[in-house]
Design a protein around this motif. Structure first.
Motif, PDB file in Angstrom:
ATOM      1  N   ALA A 157       7.248  -3.950  14.549  1.00 56.39           N
ATOM      2  CA  ALA A 157       7.142  -2.811  14.095  1.00 56.39           C
ATOM      3  C   ALA A 157       8.081  -2.802  12.457  1.00 56.39           C
ATOM      4  CB  ALA A 157       7.269  -1.594  14.740  1.00 56.39           C
ATOM      5  N   ALA A 158       9.150  -3.190  12.966  1.00 56.90           N
ATOM      6  CA  ALA A 158      10.099  -3.426  11.528  1.00 56.90           C
ATOM      7  C   ALA A 158       9.625  -4.322  10.646  1.00 56.90           C
ATOM      8  CB  ALA A 158      11.475  -3.769  12.350  1.00 56.90           C
ATOM      9  N   GLU A 159       9.092  -5.602  11.272  1.00 58.19           N
ATOM     10  CA  GLU A 159       8.380  -6.529  10.228  1.00 58.19           C
ATOM     11  C   GLU A 159       7.277  -5.813   9.515  1.00 58.19           C
ATOM     12  OE1 GLU A 159       7.770 -10.061   8.007  1.00 58.19           O
ATOM     13  OE2 GLU A 159       9.640  -9.185   9.193  1.00 58.19           O
ATOM     14  N   ALA A 160       6.479  -5.303  10.066  1.00 57.95           N
ATOM     15  CA  ALA A 160       5.327  -4.509   9.476  1.00 57.95           C
ATOM     16  C   ALA A 160       5.771  -3.517   8.401  1.00 57.95           C
ATOM     17  CB  ALA A 160       4.363  -3.655  10.415  1.00 57.95           C
ATOM     18  N   ALA A 161       6.957  -2.715   8.389  1.00 56.00           N
ATOM     19  CA  ALA A 161       7.214  -1.771   7.801  1.00 56.00           C
ATOM     20  C   ALA A 161       7.904  -2.627   6.511  1.00 56.00           C
ATOM     21  CB  ALA A 161       8.365  -0.993   8.374  1.00 56.00           C
ATOM     22  N   ARG A 162       8.673  -3.602   6.814  1.00 57.45           N
ATOM     23  CA  ARG A 162       9.504  -4.336   5.649  1.00 57.45           C
ATOM     24  C   ARG A 162       8.442  -4.947   4.768  1.00 57.45           C
ATOM     25  NH1 ARG A 162      13.446  -5.884   9.228  1.00 57.45           N
ATOM     26  NH2 ARG A 162      12.082  -7.390  10.545  1.00 57.45           N
ATOM     27  N   LEU A 163       7.203  -5.513   5.348  1.00 52.89           N
ATOM     28  CA  LEU A 163       6.050  -5.918   4.506  1.00 52.89           C
ATOM     29  C   LEU A 163       5.560  -4.908   3.636  1.00 52.89           C
ATOM     30  CD1 LEU A 163       4.216  -8.471   7.017  1.00 52.89           C
ATOM     31  CD2 LEU A 163       5.448  -9.026   4.797  1.00 52.89           C
ATOM     32  N   LYS A 164       5.294  -3.494   4.328  1.00 55.93           N
ATOM     33  CA  LYS A 164       4.618  -2.630   3.346  1.00 55.93           C
ATOM     34  C   LYS A 164       5.577  -2.210   2.391  1.00 55.93           C
ATOM     35  CE  LYS A 164       1.249   0.275   2.690  1.00 55.93           C
ATOM     36  NZ  LYS A 164       0.180  -0.366   2.102  1.00 55.93           N
ATOM     37  N   ALA A 165       6.865  -2.072   2.665  1.00 61.20           N
ATOM     38  CA  ALA A 165       8.011  -1.723   1.438  1.00 61.20           C
ATOM     39  C   ALA A 165       7.926  -2.792   0.452  1.00 61.20           C
ATOM     40  CB  ALA A 165       9.051  -1.686   2.389  1.00 61.20           C
ATOM     41  N   GLU A 166       7.923  -4.048   0.790  1.00 59.63           N
ATOM     42  CA  GLU A 166       8.370  -5.153  -0.140  1.00 59.63           C
ATOM     43  C   GLU A 166       6.875  -5.269  -0.903  1.00 59.63           C
ATOM     44  OE1 GLU A 166       9.741  -8.413   2.119  1.00 59.63           O
ATOM     45  OE2 GLU A 166      11.626  -7.295   2.522  1.00 59.63           O
ATOM     46  N   HIS A 167       5.740  -4.916  -0.320  1.00 60.42           N
ATOM     47  CA  HIS A 167       4.516  -5.474  -0.949  1.00 60.42           C
ATOM     48  C   HIS A 167       3.667  -4.147  -0.768  1.00 60.42           C
ATOM     49  CE1 HIS A 167       5.932  -9.454  -1.020  1.00 60.42           C
ATOM     50  NE2 HIS A 167       6.270  -9.320   0.274  1.00 60.42           N
ATOM     51  N   PRO A 168       3.953  -3.235  -1.541  1.00 57.53           N
ATOM     52  CA  PRO A 168       3.050  -2.000  -1.531  1.00 57.53           C
ATOM     53  C   PRO A 168       1.367  -2.189  -1.561  1.00 57.53           C
ATOM     54  CG  PRO A 168       4.645  -1.620  -3.064  1.00 57.53           C
ATOM     55  CD  PRO A 168       4.641  -3.250  -2.695  1.00 57.53           C
ATOM     56  N   ALA A 169       0.932  -3.279  -2.281  1.00 59.58           N
ATOM     57  CA  ALA A 169      -0.395  -3.314  -2.299  1.00 59.58           C
ATOM     58  C   ALA A 169      -0.933  -4.095  -1.284  1.00 59.58           C
ATOM     59  CB  ALA A 169      -0.553  -4.341  -3.622  1.00 59.58           C
ATOM     60  N   MET A 170      -0.271  -4.500  -0.368  1.00 53.69           N
ATOM     61  CA  MET A 170      -0.670  -5.114   0.763  1.00 53.69           C
ATOM     62  C   MET A 170      -1.471  -4.120   1.725  1.00 53.69           C
ATOM     63  SD  MET A 170       1.636  -7.584   3.378  1.00 53.69           S
ATOM     64  CE  MET A 170       1.026  -8.690   4.330  1.00 53.69           C
ATOM     65  N   THR A 171      -2.559  -4.803   2.230  1.00 54.36           N
ATOM     66  CA  THR A 171      -3.154  -3.473   3.195  1.00 54.36           C
ATOM     67  C   THR A 171      -2.880  -3.719   4.474  1.00 54.36           C
ATOM     68  OG1 THR A 171      -4.969  -5.167   3.713  1.00 54.36           O
ATOM     69  CG2 THR A 171      -5.519  -3.844   1.969  1.00 54.36           C
ATOM     70  N   TYR A 172      -3.268  -2.459   5.328  1.00 46.92           N
ATOM     71  CA  TYR A 172      -2.897  -2.644   6.670  1.00 46.92           C
ATOM     72  C   TYR A 172      -3.564  -3.645   7.630  1.00 46.92           C
ATOM     73  CZ  TYR A 172      -0.127   1.500   5.985  1.00 46.92           C
ATOM     74  OH  TYR A 172       0.843   2.347   5.578  1.00 46.92           O
ATOM     75  N   LYS A 173      -4.627  -4.122   6.954  1.00 43.91           N
ATOM     76  CA  LYS A 173      -5.435  -5.428   7.743  1.00 43.91           C
ATOM     77  C   LYS A 173      -4.587  -6.608   7.762  1.00 43.91           C
ATOM     78  CE  LYS A 173      -8.536  -7.646   9.861  1.00 43.91           C
ATOM     79  NZ  LYS A 173      -7.976  -8.206  11.141  1.00 43.91           N
ATOM     80  N   GLN A 174      -4.242  -6.875   6.180  1.00 47.14           N
ATOM     81  CA  GLN A 174      -3.070  -7.835   6.122  1.00 47.14           C
ATOM     82  C   GLN A 174      -1.861  -7.783   6.732  1.00 47.14           C
ATOM     83  OE1 GLN A 174      -3.171  -7.359   1.882  1.00 47.14           O
ATOM     84  NE2 GLN A 174      -4.358  -9.210   1.474  1.00 47.14           N
ATOM     85  N   ILE A 175      -1.246  -6.698   7.038  1.00 48.24           N
ATOM     86  CA  ILE A 175      -0.025  -6.488   7.668  1.00 48.24           C
ATOM     87  C   ILE A 175      -0.297  -6.828   9.122  1.00 48.24           C
ATOM     88  CG2 ILE A 175       1.622  -4.766   8.699  1.00 48.24           C
ATOM     89  CD1 ILE A 175       1.246  -3.595   5.655  1.00 48.24           C
ATOM     90  N   ALA A 176      -1.471  -6.298   9.649  1.00 41.93           N
ATOM     91  CA  ALA A 176      -1.826  -6.605  11.166  1.00 41.93           C
ATOM     92  C   ALA A 176      -1.918  -8.181  11.259  1.00 41.93           C
ATOM     93  CB  ALA A 176      -3.027  -5.764  11.380  1.00 41.93           C
ATOM     94  N   ASP A 177      -2.739  -8.936  10.405  1.00 43.68           N
ATOM     95  CA  ASP A 177      -2.983 -10.136  10.623  1.00 43.68           C
ATOM     96  C   ASP A 177      -1.469 -10.895  10.705  1.00 43.68           C
ATOM     97  OD1 ASP A 177      -5.552  -9.890  10.753  1.00 43.68           O
ATOM     98  OD2 ASP A 177      -6.003 -10.301   8.656  1.00 43.68           O
ATOM     99  N   ALA A 178      -0.552 -10.511   9.695  1.00 41.59           N
ATOM    100  CA  ALA A 178       0.777 -11.072   9.441  1.00 41.59           C
ATOM    101  C   ALA A 178       1.656 -11.126  10.337  1.00 41.59           C
ATOM    102  CB  ALA A 178       1.234 -10.747   7.989  1.00 41.59           C
ATOM    103  N   VAL A 179       1.655  -9.814  11.148  1.00 41.61           N
ATOM    104  CA  VAL A 179       2.412  -9.479  12.136  1.00 41.61           C
ATOM    105  C   VAL A 179       2.024  -9.797  13.538  1.00 41.61           C
ATOM    106  CG1 VAL A 179       4.009  -7.661  12.873  1.00 41.61           C
ATOM    107  CG2 VAL A 179       3.654  -7.961  10.720  1.00 41.61           C
ATOM    108  N   GLY A 180       0.648  -9.751  13.752  1.00 36.30           N
ATOM    109  CA  GLY A 180       0.203 -10.027  15.159  1.00 36.30           C
ATOM    110  C   GLY A 180      -0.650  -8.849  15.571  1.00 36.30           C
ATOM    111  N   TYR A 181      -0.831  -7.790  14.819  1.00 35.80           N
ATOM    112  CA  TYR A 181      -1.488  -6.678  15.657  1.00 35.80           C
ATOM    113  C   TYR A 181      -2.919  -7.029  15.413  1.00 35.80           C
ATOM    114  CZ  TYR A 181       2.703  -3.976  15.261  1.00 35.80           C
ATOM    115  OH  TYR A 181       3.967  -3.208  15.047  1.00 35.80           O
ATOM    116  N   SER A 182      -3.748  -6.531  16.503  1.00 39.44           N
ATOM    117  CA  SER A 182      -5.002  -6.660  16.591  1.00 39.44           C
ATOM    118  C   SER A 182      -6.096  -5.981  15.546  1.00 39.44           C
ATOM    119  CB  SER A 182      -5.530  -6.444  17.976  1.00 39.44           C
ATOM    120  OG  SER A 182      -5.392  -5.063  18.232  1.00 39.44           O
TER     121      SER A 182
END
Length: 177
Positions: free
Chosen positions: A37-62
């Motif tokens: 969850a912290a990694e997902a939040a860091r990704l969203k904060a550092e890359h606001p244009a990143m979609t939640y699907k991209q975050i899910a794929d990067a962090v390992g959410y289904s």
């Protein structure tokens, strides 16, 4: 797909997050859940244009919903921590005021009239209880503020008693039987 400012999806995604339950069957958070969850939040904060699907794929959410919920949990945790920090700061200020009022309470105060110390028949200064009583009132008010700050006061309940009387107009009481 990489838009330039979004980090690529890892080549080897993490294992899917397992559901962990406690002895009562309730879902519990594990350290791995919190790290993801912290990694997902860091990704969203550092890359606001990143979609939640991209975050899910990067962090390992289904799915993107799990990524959104993880980021939302982090937002709420930050707000809770900020609120706890504010309460701690207010409590520290109340503690300082409480100590100051206690110092006033513990001192002896002499009675002064027209700029002169009032003395008794024995020549000793007369003590003034006014400042001590004011300190006691202040201590009581500070304790009340502390209780309110920490939510320690019990809810106030109001009991309303009485009855309701219905009156039917235009019909005789004998006709209602």
């Amino acid at each position: 797909m990489n838009t330039g400012n979004v980090p690529p999806v890892p080549a080897e995604p993490r294992e899917p997050i397992g559901q962990v339950r406690n002895a009562k069957g309730k879902f519990v958070t594990t350290l791995d859940h919190e790290e993801r969850a912290a990694e997902a939040a860091r990704l969203k904060a550092e890359h606001p244009a990143m979609t939640y699907k991209q975050i899910a794929d990067a962090v390992g959410y289904s799915n993107k919903g799990e990524a959104w919920r993880a980021v939302d949990r982090c937002r709420k945790a930050v707000l809770q921590q900020a609120g706890a920090d504010l309460v701690a700061s207010e409590a520290a200020q109340l503690d300082e005021l409480y100590v100051s009022a206690l110092e006033v309470l513990e001192r002896d105060h002499v009675t002064v009239s027209h700029g002169r110390i009032v003395t008794g028949a024995d020549g000793e200064p007369l003590l003034d209880d006014g400042p001590k009583l004011a300190a006691i009132r202040e201590l009581r008010a500070l304790r009340e503020s502390y209780r309110k700050l920490h939510g320690l006061d019990a809810e106030k309940k109001v009991n309303i008693t009485g009855g309701i009387r219905y009156e039917v107009v235009g019909i005789a009481a004998e006709d209602l039987k």
